[in-house]
Design a protein around this motif. Structure first.
Motif, PDB file in Angstrom:
ATOM      1  N   CYS A  28       0.832  -1.193   0.000  1.00  0.00           N
ATOM      2  CA  CYS A  28       0.000   0.000   0.000  1.00  0.00           C
ATOM      3  C   CYS A  28       0.872   1.250   0.000  1.00  0.00           C
ATOM      4  N   ASN A  29       1.970   1.211   0.735  1.00  0.00           N
ATOM      5  CA  ASN A  29       2.951   2.281   0.589  1.00  0.00           C
ATOM      6  C   ASN A  29       3.963   1.852  -0.463  1.00  0.00           C
ATOM      7  N   TRP A  30       4.502   2.786  -1.188  1.00  0.00           N
ATOM      8  CA  TRP A  30       5.393   2.481  -2.311  1.00  0.00           C
ATOM      9  C   TRP A  30       6.767   3.064  -1.999  1.00  0.00           C
ATOM     10  N   PRO A  31       7.674   2.256  -1.422  1.00  0.00           N
ATOM     11  CA  PRO A  31       8.975   2.783  -1.008  1.00  0.00           C
ATOM     12  C   PRO A  31       9.761   3.438  -2.138  1.00  0.00           C
ATOM     13  N   GLN A  32       9.683   2.889  -3.335  1.00  0.00           N
ATOM     14  CA  GLN A  32      10.428   3.474  -4.453  1.00  0.00           C
ATOM     15  C   GLN A  32       9.962   4.895  -4.764  1.00  0.00           C
ATOM     16  N   LEU A  70      -0.138   9.730  -8.119  1.00  0.00           N
ATOM     17  CA  LEU A  70      -1.480   9.170  -8.186  1.00  0.00           C
ATOM     18  C   LEU A  70      -1.445   7.677  -7.882  1.00  0.00           C
ATOM     19  N   ALA A  71      -0.464   6.977  -8.450  1.00  0.00           N
ATOM     20  CA  ALA A  71      -0.343   5.538  -8.208  1.00  0.00           C
ATOM     21  C   ALA A  71      -0.070   5.233  -6.739  1.00  0.00           C
ATOM     22  N   PHE A 375      -4.928   1.068  -9.615  1.00  0.00           N
ATOM     23  CA  PHE A 375      -3.857   1.135  -8.630  1.00  0.00           C
ATOM     24  C   PHE A 375      -4.106   0.186  -7.465  1.00  0.00           C
ATOM     25  N   VAL A 376      -3.015  -0.250  -6.847  1.00  0.00           N
ATOM     26  CA  VAL A 376      -3.122  -1.201  -5.752  1.00  0.00           C
ATOM     27  C   VAL A 376      -3.930  -0.621  -4.603  1.00  0.00           C
ATOM     28  N   TRP A 377      -3.816   0.681  -4.348  1.00  0.00           N
ATOM     29  CA  TRP A 377      -4.547   1.264  -3.216  1.00  0.00           C
ATOM     30  C   TRP A 377      -6.059   1.257  -3.454  1.00  0.00           C
TER      31      TRP A 377
END
Length: 385
Positions: A28-32, A70-71, A375-377
């Protein structure tokens, strides 16, 4: 000299870049994205390319960062990126002006727009992302701004080319050449974006542009390698032809622009009607990458001769393409290359390619058959941006 804070940032970036997260482990969080934002995005929303002498910003960088925000469901960063783009690249109003493509430190040491010409690939991504953000975040103002920008792209950055149809020029100025010749860029037309712009705007001209762009992609890779730039020419006898641009800096090569062609194709939905043809057409790129052990930095589109080793950012860009084409051994080879070498944490373009390539494999985002990003979220995360 690196400060302690800067050194820690580079180390963290390198560690993140060494990781290729399996698709089943989308987060859900995107470290990159967080690392990219911290490294390249200023507090006021400017994407800075630190590798250039003028520390410039290009509209492409703003566009990609808006899509990534947005992603990641990062509403605050999205708003800052949009505000900076409008205020600094579009004369304060993105609904009235196309954004200038380059901003940075001028020769007189002042800061501002360096080149006021627009870049249509950035404009397409911005319009697409704004319309999509308006829908998924329920923000009508974003949708309206995207719709207006989409109309302006059609008016100012497209031409009806004889024998080809409505085509996206790379910019409003400088690409209508003499004697019925036009300079085009295959990497500027991700088909999924054009397809969804046609649906979301209800303007049939986007479908016409999609049709012309499909021909551009299919007819400019005679040996299975896409060029950076091509010349489209018609004659008095009504014949038309594509040829690589031999006058520009790339001299008929496919390199830093063309790597995105394979990336966009690899991210097409499996039910997309163009996917199989494009993957088959560019299969030689997958085979050459497997043979070399790395993507070529440049490849002669007529002879197929490679020149130089592409970065690990290039490897990341090819991941969706290799997976979609069923090139499992080459896919694993390039994933191992990324894990062994990492993605340079301070290299803007490599990081962009990695966010797209690895983010797609991690299922942070995907494109449905109509070209709409999901998106995954939206699917599995219950948090507010």
């Amino acid at each position: 000299m690196l400060t302690k804070k800067r050194l820690l940032r580079c180390i963290c970036g390198a560690l993140i870049s060494l990781t290729v997260i399996p698709a089943a482990h989308a987060q859900c969080n995107w470290p990159q994205w967080e690392q990219f934002r911290q490294t390249f995005v200023s507090d006021d929303g400017r994407v800075v390319d630190h590798s250039t002498p003028v520390h410039h910003t290009v509209s492409e960088g703003q566009a990609y960062a808006m899509f990534f925000a947005l992603a990641a469901n990062d509403k605050d960063s999205f708003a800052k990126l949009l505000r900076w783009t409008a205020n600094n690249l579009a004369g304060g109003d993105l609904t009235l002006h196309l954004p200038a493509w380059q901003w940075g430190q001028r020769a007189d040491q002042s800061w501002g727009v360096i080149d006021p010409n627009a870049a249509s690939d950035a404009d397409v991504w911005i319009a697409y992302t704004l319309i999509l953000a308006g829908e998924v975040w329920q923000q009508p103002a974003y949708n309206a701004a995207g719709q207006l920008l989409a109309q302006r792209i059609l008016r100012e950055e497209s031409r009806e080319l004889p024998g080809l149809g409505l085509s996206l020029l790379p910019a409003p100025l400088g690409f209508d050449l003499v004697e019925q010749r036009w300079k085009l860029n295959p990497s500027y037309v991700p088909l999924q974006l054009l397809r969804w712009l046609a649906i979301s705007t209800g303007d049939t001209r986007w479908q016409h542009m999609l049709n012309a762009s499909r021909l551009l992609l299919l007819q400019t890779a005679p040996r299975g390698f896409s060029p950076d730039w091509v010349i489209y020419q018609t004659t008095a006898q009504q014949t038309a032809s594509f040829s690589p641009d031999l006058q520009g800096a790339e001299k008929g090569m496919g390199g830093y622009n063309a790597i995105r062609v394979y990336l966009w194709a690899g991210m097409l939905h499996e039910q997309d009607t163009d996917r199989s043809r494009l993957l088959k057409l560019w299969q030689p790129m997958a085979e050459l990458t497997g043979k070399l052990g790395y993507p070529p930095e440049y490849v002669d589109v007529h002879s197929g001769e490679p020149k130089g080793a592409g970065s690990t950012g290039f490897s990341a860009a090819l991941l969706p393409f290799l997976k979609a084409g069923g090139h499992q051994s080459v896919l694993r080879q390039q994933m191992l290359r990324i894990q062994a070498q990492g993605i340079r944490p301070d290299a803007y373009y490599d990081q962009v390619l990695s966010l797209f390539g690895q983010g797609f494999l991690q299922q942070q985002f995907r494109f449905n058959p109509q070209g709409k990003a999901e998106f995954v979220w939206q699917r599995q995360c219950k948090r507010e941006g």
